[in-house]
Design an enzyme around this catalytic site. Structure first.
Site, PDB file in Angstrom:
ATOM      1  N   ASN A 185      34.934  45.674  42.559  1.00 57.83           N
ATOM      2  CA  ASN A 185      34.666  44.401  43.233  1.00 57.83           C
ATOM      3  C   ASN A 185      35.921  43.561  43.041  1.00 57.83           C
ATOM      4  OD1 ASN A 185      33.831  41.907  44.099  1.00 57.83           O
ATOM      5  ND2 ASN A 185      32.349  41.570  42.437  1.00 57.83           N
ATOM      6  N   TRP A 186      36.731  43.536  44.080  1.00 59.98           N
ATOM      7  CA  TRP A 186      38.031  42.860  43.959  1.00 59.98           C
ATOM      8  C   TRP A 186      37.899  41.345  43.956  1.00 59.98           C
ATOM      9  CZ3 TRP A 186      42.158  45.666  47.509  1.00 59.98           C
ATOM     10  CH2 TRP A 186      42.276  47.004  47.087  1.00 59.98           C
ATOM     11  N   LYS A 187      36.706  40.840  44.315  1.00 64.32           N
ATOM     12  CA  LYS A 187      36.489  39.386  44.400  1.00 64.32           C
ATOM     13  C   LYS A 187      37.544  38.750  45.308  1.00 64.32           C
ATOM     14  CE  LYS A 187      34.122  39.695  40.050  1.00 64.32           C
ATOM     15  NZ  LYS A 187      33.614  39.069  38.847  1.00 64.32           N
ATOM     16  N   HIS A 223      25.657  39.155  44.569  1.00 60.49           N
ATOM     17  CA  HIS A 223      26.463  39.035  43.349  1.00 60.49           C
ATOM     18  C   HIS A 223      26.190  37.682  42.691  1.00 60.49           C
ATOM     19  CE1 HIS A 223      29.891  38.588  40.699  1.00 60.49           C
ATOM     20  NE2 HIS A 223      29.963  39.896  40.714  1.00 60.49           N
ATOM     21  N   GLU A 244      28.062  35.553  41.416  1.00 58.86           N
ATOM     22  CA  GLU A 244      28.944  34.451  41.844  1.00 58.86           C
ATOM     23  C   GLU A 244      28.479  33.868  43.174  1.00 58.86           C
ATOM     24  OE1 GLU A 244      32.627  36.618  41.372  1.00 58.86           O
ATOM     25  OE2 GLU A 244      32.284  36.591  39.210  1.00 58.86           O
ATOM     26  N   GLU A 292      23.904  43.496  36.509  1.00 59.39           N
ATOM     27  CA  GLU A 292      25.055  42.758  35.985  1.00 59.39           C
ATOM     28  C   GLU A 292      24.574  41.524  35.224  1.00 59.39           C
ATOM     29  OE1 GLU A 292      28.857  43.695  38.322  1.00 59.39           O
ATOM     30  OE2 GLU A 292      27.890  42.039  39.311  1.00 59.39           O
ATOM     31  N   GLY A 305      33.121  38.898  33.766  1.00 59.33           N
ATOM     32  CA  GLY A 305      34.409  38.221  33.645  1.00 59.33           C
ATOM     33  C   GLY A 305      34.605  37.518  32.311  1.00 59.33           C
ATOM     34  N   SER A 337      32.290  43.255  32.684  1.00 62.99           N
ATOM     35  CA  SER A 337      33.359  43.594  31.739  1.00 62.99           C
ATOM     36  C   SER A 337      33.415  45.079  31.397  1.00 62.99           C
ATOM     37  CB  SER A 337      33.244  42.739  30.472  1.00 62.99           C
ATOM     38  OG  SER A 337      33.349  41.358  30.804  1.00 62.99           O
ATOM     39  N   GLY A 343      34.827  44.504  38.110  1.00 61.69           N
ATOM     40  CA  GLY A 343      35.604  43.374  38.623  1.00 61.69           C
ATOM     41  C   GLY A 343      37.043  43.468  38.164  1.00 61.69           C
ATOM     42  N   GLY A 344      37.370  42.750  37.097  1.00 60.39           N
ATOM     43  CA  GLY A 344      38.742  42.648  36.601  1.00 60.39           C
ATOM     44  C   GLY A 344      39.478  43.978  36.510  1.00 60.39           C
TER      45      GLY A 344
HETATM   46  P1  PGA Z   1      33.976  41.984  35.626  1.00 62.19           P
HETATM   47  O1  PGA Z   1      33.158  41.692  36.967  1.00 62.19           O
HETATM   48  O2  PGA Z   1      34.120  43.473  35.528  1.00 62.19           O
HETATM   49  O3  PGA Z   1      35.290  41.282  35.814  1.00 62.19           O
HETATM   50  O4  PGA Z   1      33.175  41.438  34.502  1.00 62.19           O
HETATM   51  C1  PGA Z   1      32.092  42.511  37.350  1.00 62.19           C
HETATM   52  C2  PGA Z   1      31.494  41.977  38.608  1.00 62.19           C
HETATM   53  O5  PGA Z   1      31.471  40.749  38.788  1.00 62.19           O
HETATM   54  O6  PGA Z   1      31.025  42.733  39.469  1.00 62.19           O
END
Ligand code: PGA
Length: 255
Positions: free
Chosen positions: A13-15, A98, A100, A170, A176, A216, A237-238
């Site tokens: 998930n590149w956001k 998601h 966010e 999640e 994050g 994470s 994500g990251g």
């Molecule tokens: P993260 O994000 O790996 O940076 O914690 C995961 C996500 O939001 O899907």
């Protein structure tokens, strides 16, 4: 993870990261690193990167997805993109719900249900995100929260459509933050989701359901998380923004 029943899926998930040129660079770095993966490899990229990423990934084992879609096919919805538009540009996956989107952009269980429905109707594969806030975990209501989120999102989804849905558990407090759920915590909630799928659709559907963990996940902790029987992959994500880190997670899922 029970690979005989379900394939592992590692999705990035590149956001809101990477321009189209940067997306092409990252995909090209990834291609040789994940070409022998024994799992599904997906990159969910910003809307404006879709075309470039899809072209760059053509003929490889990397699938491209988006990070949201609207439930209407078209209309006066400034700033939104429909599931049909994603399909037309060649996206295969879309992340829905998601945390966010839920926390920062007003998505809720009902809009998540509508987006899921629209994505399935358009022929996209859905990565449906559910997860509790820290306060909810502390109150001991994680299972209830995740069950309700999942149940509402799946309202009106037929059993034969489940093959186009992946659920990503999640925990919001792990996204994050560098705080990962322990392998046991991840497995416990993933199992609760699988039990719900069994209640709603039967054991065969539950056995076939791909349920990821996200929050994470990184090259260092992926192996332990993915070794859990109910963790069938990850939403990353990251660590999906660096080819080497992401490919290590793919390698852990391919074992
Ligand atoms: P993260 O994000 O790996 O940076 O914690 C995961 C996500 O939001 O899907």
């Amino acid at each position: 993870m029970n690979k005989s029943l379900r394939p592992a899926v590692i999705a990035g998930n590149w956001k809101m990261n990477k321009t189209p040129d940067e997306a092409v660079t990252l995909i090209k770095e990834l291609i040789p690193l994940v070409k022998d993966a024994d799992c599904e490899v997906v990159a969910c990229v910003p809307f404006v990167d879709l075309h470039a990423a899809i072209e760059a990934a053509k003929g490889t084992n990397i699938k491209i997805g988006a990070q949201n879609c609207h439930w209407e096919k078209s209309g006066a919805f400034t700033g939104e993109v429909s599931a049909e538009m994603l399909k037309a540009v060649g996206a295969e996956y879309v992340i829905i719900g998601h945390s966010e989107r839920r926390t920062l952009f007003g998505d809720n269980d009902l809009t998540v249900q509508k987006r899921t429905r629209a994505a399935l109707n358009a022929g996209l594969k859905v990565i449906l995100c559910v997860g509790e806030y820290l306060e909810q975990r502390e109150q001991g209501i994680t299972t209830e929260v995740v069950r309700i989120q999942t149940k509402i999102a799946l309202l009106g989804v037929a059993k034969e459509e489940l093959k186009n849905i992946i659920i990503a558990y999640e925990p919001v407090w792990a996204i994050g933050t560098g705080k990962t759920a322990t392998a046991e915590q991840a497995n416990e909630v993933n199992k609760a989701i699988r039990d719900l799928i069994a209640e709603l659709y039967g054991k065969d559907a539950a056995d076939a359901m791909v349920i990821q963990y996200g929050g994470s996940m990184n090259a260092g902790n992926a192996e332990e998380l993915l070794a859990q029987p109910d963790v069938d992959g990850g939403l990353i994500g990251g660590a999906s923004l660096k080819a080497e880190d992401f490919s290590k997670i793919v390698a852990a899922a391919s074992k």
